[in-house]
Scaffold this active site. Structure first.
Site, PDB file in Angstrom:
ATOM      1  CE1 TYR A 118      39.936  50.036  34.141  1.00 38.57           C
ATOM      2  CE2 TYR A 118      41.461  51.352  32.845  1.00 38.57           C
ATOM      3  CZ  TYR A 118      40.942  50.125  33.210  1.00 38.57           C
ATOM      4  OH  TYR A 118      41.443  48.981  32.633  1.00 38.57           O
TER       5      TYR A 118
ATOM      6  CG  ASP B  65      41.378  46.369  30.912  1.00 35.04           C
ATOM      7  OD1 ASP B  65      41.776  46.517  29.746  1.00 35.04           O
ATOM      8  OD2 ASP B  65      42.145  46.157  31.878  1.00 35.04           O
TER       9      ASP B  65
ATOM     10  CG  ASP C 189      32.293  34.572  38.840  1.00 40.14           C
ATOM     11  OD1 ASP C 189      31.239  35.048  38.354  1.00 40.14           O
ATOM     12  OD2 ASP C 189      32.326  34.052  39.976  1.00 40.14           O
TER      13      ASP C 189
ATOM     14  CG  ASP D 292      43.542  42.067  27.076  1.00 39.34           C
ATOM     15  OD1 ASP D 292      43.152  43.035  26.381  1.00 39.34           O
ATOM     16  OD2 ASP D 292      44.698  41.992  27.531  1.00 39.34           O
TER      17      ASP D 292
ATOM     18  CE  LYS E 220      31.772  38.052  42.130  1.00 39.29           C
ATOM     19  NZ  LYS E 220      31.855  36.639  41.693  1.00 39.29           N
TER      20      LYS E 220
END
Ligand code: IPM
Ligand code: MG
Length: 361
Positions: free
Chosen positions: A146, A251, A227, A255, A195
């Site tokens: 970001y 982020d 993942d 959700d 990751k």
């Protein structure tokens, strides 16, 4: 005691849900003998319409001068709103990123809880929902993709774009410390998500989180690839207590975590810096399609106000009172449209705020 709160009604349903949360805070003030003083600032589309930019320096100064910030939501329909014809740095979301950075709000807490009385709303299979879940995502909020360098250019006639994912050990350490501190007050488990099988930034993340964990022997630490975490959240969310992760992964996972509760209109969030200061907002967006119709669910904003009472003002009794009032209204079968199923009384945004305020007394 006087508490100074900067409010950001923002766009879409923002003004309605913030008004409802203020009603509830006013009830808390009356009952417990406090005084909450509000000052509104513009951010997002509302600020673009007046000032041409999504956040002014004066608005930042007002926010900084307060004890905490209570926000509704910002942004509009990205397909139709004229705000999205502006260059990216002038769009509503740029205001949100700017305030996060300006106030150094590096720790974003996003609880995802399956409310007992709303278990029917859970979108997962019954045998998974039955176990219940109560987790919190601790998302790094002022670093990573970001805020890394970005550019768009043409390379030998080929349009090319670059975003940079950078973290230093200090940024990782301070968010990891927050996650472990929070885990200590909950169920003593941190799942750090990265990751590390591909990214250098994740390998550093893992190393630093391991170092921090040495100071918290009572907290169990596990590492999980992002993942796999996305999959585990729908397979067995009850395994999680605190999920610690970087900005972009947080982020996306937040959700997902909110959706599995089936009631995104109920989920609060807090963005904190090193002090008691914080910005509190619902986890959901500005829902421009239902703005101004008095059908939005204000509970996520009301529960965010409860987080503000708890984290910024140390008013735990008062925060409990707000959370209990929400639970008791829900238990009585009163619902906004988004969480209503057959047989329930449906009320609007304003009425829901008033009923919760009344419950506080
Ligand atoms: C969120 C939102 C923001 C983010 C957007 C609006 C910039 O999705 O708070 O999760 O990506 O952080
Ligand atoms: Mg998001």
């Amino acid at each position: 005691m006087d508490y100074y709160i900067t409010c950001i009604p923002g766009d879409g349903i923002g003004p309605e849900i913030v008004a409802a949360a203020k009603k509830v805070l006013d009830a808390v003030a009356r009952k417990f003998g406090h005084s909450f003083k509000y000052t509104d600032i513009l951010m997002g589309g509302a600020s673009i319409d007046v000032h041409g930019v999504p956040l002014t320096d004066e608005a930042i100064a007002t926010a900084k001068a307060a004890d905490a910030v209570l926000m509704g939501s910002i942004g509009g329909d990205t397909n139709t709103s004229p705000w999205y014809k502006l260059e990216p740095s002038k769009r509503p979301e740029a205001g949100l990123l700017k305030i996060r950075k300006a106030l150094n709000l590096f720790a974003n807490l996003r609880p995802a809880v399956l409310f007992d009385d709303l278990a029917d709303a859970c979108v997962l299979k019954k045998e998974i929902c039955e176990k219940g879940f109560d987790l919190v995502i601790v998302r790094e909020l002022t670093g990573g993709l970001y805020f890394g360098e970005r550019k768009t250019y043409t390379d030998n006639g080929v349009r090319t774009a670059v975003d940079t994912l950078k973290y230093d050990e200090k940024e990782i350490k301070r968010i990891a410390v927050k996650a472990f501190e929070i885990a200590k007050k909950r169920r003593n488990k941190v799942t750090s998500v990265d990751k590390a099988n591909v990214l250098d930034s994740s390998r550093l993340w893992r190393a630093v989180v391991n170092e921090v964990s040495a100071d918290y022997p009572e907290v169990t630490l596990e590492h999980m690839l992002v993942d796999n975490c996305a999959m585990q959240l729908v397979k067995d969310p009850s395994q999680f207590d605190v999920i610690l992760t970087e900005n972009m992964f947080g982020d996306i996972l937040s959700d997902e975590a909110s959706m599995i509760t089936g009631s995104i209109g109920m989920l609060s969030s807090a963005s904190l810096n090193e002090t008691k200061f914080g910005l509190y907002e619902p986890s959901h967006g500005s829902a421009p399609d239902i703005a101004g119709k008095d059908i939005a669910n204000p509970i996520a904003t009301i529960l965010s106000a409860a987080m503000m009472l708890r984290y910024s003002f140390d008013l735990n009794k008062e925060a409990d009172a707000v959370e209990n009032a929400v639970r008791s209204v829900i238990r009585k079968g009163i619902r906004t449209k988004d969480i209503a199923s057959e047989g329930f009384e449906t009320v609007g945004c304003k009425a829901m705020g008033e009923l919760i305020a009344e419950e506080i007394g």
